[in-house]
Design a protein around this motif. Structure first.
Motif, mmCIF file in Angstrom:
data_model
loop_
_atom_site.group_PDB
_atom_site.id
_atom_site.type_symbol
_atom_site.label_atom_id
_atom_site.label_comp_id
_atom_site.label_asym_id
_atom_site.label_seq_id
_atom_site.Cartn_x
_atom_site.Cartn_y
_atom_site.Cartn_z
ATOM 1 N N VAL A 1 -11.845 -2.139 -3.619
ATOM 2 C CA VAL A 1 -12.575 -2.561 -2.390
ATOM 3 C C VAL A 1 -12.628 -1.159 -1.499
ATOM 4 O O VAL A 1 -11.831 -0.268 -0.451
ATOM 5 N N ALA A 2 -14.546 -0.566 -2.064
ATOM 6 C CA ALA A 2 -14.144 0.853 -1.703
ATOM 7 C C ALA A 2 -15.299 0.512 -0.311
ATOM 8 O O ALA A 2 -16.022 -0.034 -0.430
ATOM 9 N N ASP A 3 -14.607 1.443 0.746
ATOM 10 C CA ASP A 3 -15.738 1.871 2.040
ATOM 11 C C ASP A 3 -16.737 3.059 1.795
ATOM 12 O O ASP A 3 -16.053 4.118 1.856
ATOM 13 N N THR A 4 -17.514 2.961 0.721
ATOM 14 C CA THR A 4 -18.088 4.529 -0.307
ATOM 15 C C THR A 4 -18.587 5.884 1.054
ATOM 16 O O THR A 4 -18.180 6.732 1.594
ATOM 17 N N ILE A 5 -18.731 5.060 2.236
ATOM 18 C CA ILE A 5 -19.521 6.194 2.662
ATOM 19 C C ILE A 5 -18.865 5.599 5.028
ATOM 20 O O ILE A 5 -19.262 6.187 5.511
ATOM 21 N N GLY A 6 -17.758 5.363 4.102
ATOM 22 C CA GLY A 6 -16.881 5.233 5.460
ATOM 23 C C GLY A 6 -16.932 4.736 7.311
ATOM 24 O O GLY A 6 -17.021 5.024 7.924
ATOM 25 N N VAL A 7 -18.146 3.168 7.214
ATOM 26 C CA VAL A 7 -18.891 3.376 8.127
ATOM 27 C C VAL A 7 -17.709 1.709 8.845
ATOM 28 O O VAL A 7 -18.147 1.500 9.274
ATOM 29 N N VAL B 1 -11.911 -7.912 1.909
ATOM 30 C CA VAL B 1 -11.373 -8.179 0.848
ATOM 31 C C VAL B 1 -10.621 -9.534 0.088
ATOM 32 O O VAL B 1 -10.359 -10.030 -0.851
ATOM 33 N N GLU B 2 -10.913 -10.534 1.841
ATOM 34 C CA GLU B 2 -11.007 -12.177 1.863
ATOM 35 C C GLU B 2 -12.219 -12.211 0.210
ATOM 36 O O GLU B 2 -11.657 -12.943 -0.277
ATOM 37 N N ALA B 3 -13.310 -12.209 0.320
ATOM 38 C CA ALA B 3 -14.045 -12.133 -0.647
ATOM 39 C C ALA B 3 -13.407 -12.163 -1.829
ATOM 40 O O ALA B 3 -13.994 -12.420 -2.625
ATOM 41 N N THR B 4 -12.718 -10.911 -2.261
ATOM 42 C CA THR B 4 -12.376 -10.516 -3.140
ATOM 43 C C THR B 4 -10.678 -11.704 -3.650
ATOM 44 O O THR B 4 -10.933 -11.103 -4.870
ATOM 45 N N LEU B 5 -10.486 -11.628 -2.476
ATOM 46 C CA LEU B 5 -9.062 -12.428 -3.442
ATOM 47 C C LEU B 5 -9.949 -13.925 -3.208
ATOM 48 O O LEU B 5 -9.120 -14.699 -4.080
ATOM 49 N N GLN B 6 -10.828 -14.209 -3.914
ATOM 50 C CA GLN B 6 -11.544 -15.343 -3.991
ATOM 51 C C GLN B 6 -11.897 -15.120 -5.565
ATOM 52 O O GLN B 6 -11.135 -15.926 -6.905
#
Ligand code: HMG
Ligand code: MG
Length: 300
Positions: free
Chosen positions: A176-182, A192-197
């Motif tokens: 789970v990447a925050d590419t631009i660090g915002v 992360v919760e959405a990924t855990l689905q």
């Protein structure tokens, strides 16, 4: 709150860290850096990417770097492969793991890999199938899971959608990447919760750029959720050429300091890691971006 007792760090400095450098970093320097990182106890190293040298000139020496490293038992070496052409070139260099990289944002997908999200999945599918048939582990990077340089805020549903597509084609682990660090912690938690689905906790890692100084906070909330794998970059190197203004990944030194301070083991020798950070920072001619690295150096 139950924190993991042990955390695995994937060192992405040689790839994410150096891909954005304007000055050429010779293959020998990259190889030397990788040797220092494995000597410091890093057991997962993202070495390079098999992408178009016109798009990312700094990674044009991918095969040379892969051929030049002395592999250490117990260390796994990964490379990025955006399509079959990249995978076929990568395969010759015998990576332990490949990484397909997609985005939760349509605009970023277009800018970074020149295709839509749906097209990227079509391109990844044969890469994933070929890698798994060859016994190579497949990781997926999901860019822009909280914010996009072109589209702004990204809803968690879009992360869930991408994670579902990755799962559908056989990707074994997603970052789970925050590419631009915002991102800030609650936004990261929702991504992360959405990924855990779609993925188990053990198959999810965090990848946080530190542009807004939030990466350690974002790491901490993930730890509190039980996530125990993170991508980090020595000396805080990094950035994506197609994410203007984004700075480096969270520094490996800072994450190791955080983890050891919380009694969480990493197997990494912080002193040796700081030396590796100094080696590459000296080569690049600028001070390390690692705050803990800098503080500990000043005490020497
Ligand atoms: P394209 O132009 O759409 O590809 O690029 P194409 O299939 O139309 O081919 C065009 C030309 O590229 C051809 O050469 C191909 O041979 C060549 P020509 O005939 O014109 O001389 N080509 C390749 N060359 C070498 N290796 C390849 C390859 N594929 C085609 N694999 C492509 C599509 C994906 C290749 C291009 O957009 C590209 O290379 N993008 C690179 C993007 C990139 O590396 N971004 C940084 C990494 S991602 C990242 O940093 C984010 C991450 O850290 C997580 C996060 O923080 O979010 C992972
Ligand atoms: Mg990145």
């Amino acid at each position: 709150m139950s924190l993991p007792a042990q955390v695995k760090l994937v060192e992405v400095g040689p790839r994410d860290g150096l891909q954005n450098e304007k000055q050429t970093v010779p293959a020998e320097v990259k190889i030397d850096l990788i040797h220092r990182l494995q000597a410091a106890g890093l057991t997962e190293i993202e070495v390079t990417s098999f992408v178009s040298p016109k798009w990312v000139p700094q990674m044009a020496d991918n095969a040379q770097v892969m051929a030049g490293i002395s592999r250490q038992p117990g260390v796994r070496y990964s490379v990025l492969t955006p399509n079959l052409q990249g995978f076929e070139a990568a395969l010759l260099t015998k990576p332990d793991e490949i990484v397909v990289f997609g985005a939760a944002s349509e605009a970023f997908s277009q800018k970074n890999i020149n295709c839509s999200i749906a097209q990227s999945i079509e391109r990844f599918a044969p890469v994933v199938a070929a890698a798994r048939a060859a016994g190579i582990y497949v990781r997926g990077a999901m860019s822009c899971t909280v914010g996009c340089p072109y589209e702004g805020d990204i809803a968690p549903e879009r992360v869930g959608y991408l994670a579902g597509l990755m799962k559908g084609i056989g990707v074994q682990h997603v970052g789970v990447a925050d590419t631009i660090g915002v991102g800030t912690p609650l936004k990261v938690q929702r991504a992360v919760e959405a990924t855990l689905q779609h993925y188990d906790l053990a198959d999810i890692s965090g990848h946080f750029h530190d542009t807004y100084g939030q990466a350690l906070a974002n790491t901490l909330i993930c730890l509190q959720m039980g996530v125990w794998q993170f991508d980090t970059s020595v000396a805080g190197l990094g950035g994506c050429p197609y994410a203007k203004g984004a700075t480096g990944n969270v520094a490996t030194e800072d994450v190791v300091y955080l983890l050891h301070g919380m009694g969480i083991s990493t197997g990494i020798n912080l002193d040796a890691l700081i030396d590796a950070g100094q080696f590459i920072s000296n080569f690049l001619g600028r001070p390390t971006q690692a705050r803990a690295g800098k503080a500990l150096l000043n005490r020497r």
